[in-house]
Design an enzyme around this catalytic site. Structure first.
Site, PDB file in Angstrom:
ATOM      1  N   LYS A  28       0.833  -1.201   0.000  1.00 47.19           N
ATOM      2  CA  LYS A  28       0.000   0.000   0.000  1.00 47.19           C
ATOM      3  C   LYS A  28       0.874   1.259   0.000  1.00 47.19           C
ATOM      4  CE  LYS A  28      -3.940  -2.192   2.365  1.00 47.19           C
ATOM      5  NZ  LYS A  28      -4.949  -2.009   3.462  1.00 47.19           N
ATOM      6  N   TYR A  69     -12.182  -2.702  -3.848  1.00 52.20           N
ATOM      7  CA  TYR A  69     -12.767  -2.723  -2.501  1.00 52.20           C
ATOM      8  C   TYR A  69     -14.294  -2.706  -2.524  1.00 52.20           C
ATOM      9  CZ  TYR A  69      -8.317  -2.206   0.017  1.00 52.20           C
ATOM     10  OH  TYR A  69      -7.072  -2.426   0.571  1.00 52.20           O
ATOM     11  N   ASN A 113      -2.107  -0.164   7.065  1.00 55.06           N
ATOM     12  CA  ASN A 113      -1.507  -1.413   7.519  1.00 55.06           C
ATOM     13  C   ASN A 113      -0.574  -2.044   6.482  1.00 55.06           C
ATOM     14  OD1 ASN A 113      -3.478  -2.135   5.754  1.00 55.06           O
ATOM     15  ND2 ASN A 113      -4.774  -3.164   7.250  1.00 55.06           N
ATOM     16  N   HIS A 117      -1.982  -5.313   1.397  1.00 50.63           N
ATOM     17  CA  HIS A 117      -3.238  -6.017   1.146  1.00 50.63           C
ATOM     18  C   HIS A 117      -2.914  -7.400   0.613  1.00 50.63           C
ATOM     19  CE1 HIS A 117      -7.141  -7.081  -0.633  1.00 50.63           C
ATOM     20  NE2 HIS A 117      -6.431  -7.522  -1.649  1.00 50.63           N
ATOM     21  N   GLU A 177      -9.381 -10.219  -8.127  1.00 53.52           N
ATOM     22  CA  GLU A 177      -8.457  -9.104  -7.905  1.00 53.52           C
ATOM     23  C   GLU A 177      -7.280  -9.135  -8.885  1.00 53.52           C
ATOM     24  OE1 GLU A 177      -9.447  -8.563  -3.124  1.00 53.52           O
ATOM     25  OE2 GLU A 177      -7.467  -9.318  -3.723  1.00 53.52           O
TER      26      GLU A 177
END
Ligand code: UDP
Ligand code: MG
Length: 141
Positions: A12, A52, A119, A122, A133
């Site tokens: 990310k 998402y 975080n 992913h 995805e």
């Protein structure tokens, strides 16, 4: 017979900005998973909203899409036996504050008090999710 599976991993924007891309990929490779494809990109809003989609309507959806579009991300196609489950184990819990030590999020992440949990990484949560995805992030156009 071993069935080789694939998953999508995204470093990310916070992971890229903190120069943790190498460390994160090192952990995936050290576990024995295979890097099949890799690309760095600045994701469009449309891609992030599709990625998402399961979270659309939740309070953190807007901030999440905003955060994910705030800088470049590194997308990885990773392969190995039970790689989907294995990478989720390597990542640790969603919230870095409670992610177990030894996991990527537990060792390298912490909460910053932002409206979205930053975080670092992913990973797809099921083989079917991974297929969906991977098609989004590695479509050839
Ligand atoms: N997220 C958040 N607040 C929440 C839940 C999730 O900011 O209450 C963010 C966080 O970045 C997370 C992402 O939304 O990684 C997707 O959420 P999910 O529950 O799918 O967690 P993951 O599969 O990434 O562990
Ligand atoms: Mg998820």
């Amino acid at each position: 017979m071993s069935i080789v599976e694939e998953t999508l991993v995204l470093v990310k924007p916070d992971g890229v900005a903190r120069n943790l891309t190498g460390e994160i990929l090192r952990r995936l490779e050290a576990k024995g998973y295979q890097l099949v494809d890799l690309r760095m990109l600045q994701p469009e809003r449309e891609l992030l909203e599709a990625h998402y989609a399961e979270h659309a309507g939740k309070p953190f959806f807007g901030p999440l899409v905003e955060f994910m579009g705030s800088g470049p991300v590194v997308a990885v196609r990773l392969a190995g036996h039970r790689v989907v489950e294995g990478v989720r184990t390597l990542l640790g819990a969603t919230e870095p504050t409670v992610a177990a030590p030894g996991t990527i999020r537990g060792d390298l992440g912490r909460d910053w008090g932002a409206s979205v949990v930053q975080n670092l990484v992913h990973a797809s949560d099921a083989p079917e999710t991974a297929a969906r995805e991977l098609a989004l992030w590695f479509s050839r156009r």
